[in-house]
Design an enzyme around this catalytic site. Structure first.
Site, PDB file in Angstrom:
ATOM      1  CD  GLU A  79     133.169  64.208  33.343  1.00  0.00           C
ATOM      2  OE1 GLU A  79     132.832  65.536  33.267  1.00  0.00           O
ATOM      3  OE2 GLU A  79     132.253  63.426  33.865  1.00  0.00           O
ATOM      4  CE1 TYR A 240     114.637  58.330  38.529  1.00  0.00           C
ATOM      5  CE2 TYR A 240     113.561  56.090  38.349  1.00  0.00           C
ATOM      6  CZ  TYR A 240     114.595  56.854  38.252  1.00  0.00           C
ATOM      7  OH  TYR A 240     116.004  56.500  37.854  1.00  0.00           O
ATOM      8  CE  LYS A 249     116.845  55.036  34.957  1.00  0.00           C
ATOM      9  NZ  LYS A 249     118.111  54.894  34.492  1.00  0.00           N
ATOM     10  CB  THR A 280     124.172  60.678  41.470  1.00  0.00           C
ATOM     11  OG1 THR A 280     123.001  60.747  41.115  1.00  0.00           O
ATOM     12  CG2 THR A 280     124.509  59.206  42.071  1.00  0.00           C
TER      13      THR A 280
END
Length: 400
Positions: A79, A240, A249, A280
């Site tokens: 961050e 996706y 994935k 998200t």
């Protein structure tokens, strides 16, 4: 310490500023939605390493580890602190509040570092070795647009594209006062883009973490590692699961199977955990996901399972409080509520009929837009956004 009048700024799903009080309130809500521990106050918890802990499912698993299981260990996030022009990132403020809620007695530290780097691995493992000796759990939940290969120095950039043929689909847009249904078209990725996406979002870095733990003898008997993943609906599959992200994935799942074999002699296990849909910062970047998730929430209402609920279900399985719910590919499944046939039939029917004119009837765009704002600390009840906010918030203790 700096008091500022903050405006969200940005466009569409992107906010340039985060609100520290709003971010803290979001973590407070997540904390309250997570079951409290019923264990003895003096019982030490397992040791957990959570890689990618400041947002989405990584944050939810961190909160559950602390609140429900009183785990010891280390969480890692990458961050940015505040600057003269902008506030700190939302994950910075969320991490600070998570540490506050855990309290001074929590034997848990937070490291702000690039998890892809060798330096971060060395620093994290030095701390774990010195303080705990061995690790019981590693949760891997990293979402990033790029990754520098620590061995070659090459920078890989991920892309969100279809494979084989162009992708044309409906999309949800928030460019003005009212949402609308637009359309998009994306050309298929080339091989180099697909391979780069695998390097960023696949299992390469996850394996490096496990190898580093094993090389230093830090894997405890019964060790369990999980990488967070997603499958989703056939409606979003072209962009996706059948696109560049899906290739990554699949690599993540292949990595899990390889790790499972490697860890077996050490008494360990490795799986991917397929979570359900959520709003998200990572998911809002994927075309069509916003519209799909808005329709899904309209169909399910209170049946839409939160990240807190799913993180709690995951930890129950990892700690042995509940049996592992594995599919035929040995993936932990947390998404049955989303992929239920009746739910998907209802979503598919609405998807077919949704237009700008029918959007208010068929999709919950108000809920979705509110959730996007909450990712950055906006749209949170009880926060006075007209008042100056304290934007200088220290990062919690890292290494003790």
């Amino acid at each position: 310490m700096t008091l500022r009048e903050i405006k969200p700024g940005g466009r569409g799903y992107l906010y340039v500023n985060s609100h520290p009080e709003g971010c803290a309130a979001v973590v407070d809500d997540l904390w309250q939605r997570t079951p409290a521990s019923s264990a003895s106050p003096i019982a030490p918890g397992d040791v957990a390493l959570i890689v990618g802990s400041s947002a989405g499912y990584g944050l939810a698993t961190t909160v559950a580890a602390l609140r429900t299981y009183r785990m010891r260990g280390l969480a890692i996030a990458f961050e940015t602190p505040e600057t003269e022009r902008r506030t700190a990132t939302a994950g910075w403020y969320r991490t600070a509040r998570t540490a506050e809620l855990a309290g001074p007695d929590a034997d848990f530290a937070f490291l702000n570092a690039d998890a892809f780097s060798t330096a971060a691995k060395d620093q994290a493992l030095d701390h774990l070795a010195a303080r705990y000796g061995r690790v019981d759990h590693l949760i891997y939940s990293v979402a990033a647009p790029r990754r520098t290969d620590p061995a070659t120095g090459e920078v890989h950039h991920s892309v969100i594209k279809p494979l084989g043929s162009a992708y044309r689909a409906k999309t949800l847009q928030f460019e003005g006062d009212a949402p609308l249904v637009g359309s998009l078209e994306l050309e298929p990725a080339v091989d180099a883009e697909r391979n780069a996406t695998v390097q960023v979002m696949g299992g390469a870095d996850w394996r490096l973490w496990i190898d580093a733990l094993a090389d230093r003898g830090l894997i405890h008997e019964g060790f369990h590692t999980v990488a967070l993943s997603y499958v989703g609906s056939d409606l979003t599959a072209p962009i996706y699961r059948s696109g560049t992200i899906g290739t990554a994935k699949q690599h993540l799942e292949d990595t899990a199977r390889g790790l499972q074999q490697d860890l077996a002699p050490l008494g360990g296990q490795a799986h991917t955990a397929v979570a359900g849909a959520a709003v998200t910062q990572a998911s809002t970047a994927i075309p069509s996901i916003a519209l799909y998730t808005s329709i899904l929430h309209a169909v399910l209402g209170d049946g839409f399972r939160s990240t807190a609920q799913q993180a709690s279900a995951l930890w129950q399985q990892l700690t042995g409080a509940a049996p592992l719910q594995l599919d035929e590919q040995q993936r932990i499944r947390l998404d049955g509520w989303e992929l239920d046939d009746k739910v998907q039939d209802a979503v598919r029917e609405r998807w077919t009929g949704v237009t700008t004119g029918t959007l208010a009837e068929l999709a919950d765009t108000t809920w979705f837009r509110t959730q996007v704002g909450r990712l950055y600390g906006w749209n949170v009840p009880g926060i006075d956004y007209s008042a100056p906010a304290q934007t200088t918030v220290p990062w919690p203790a890292t290494i003790r």
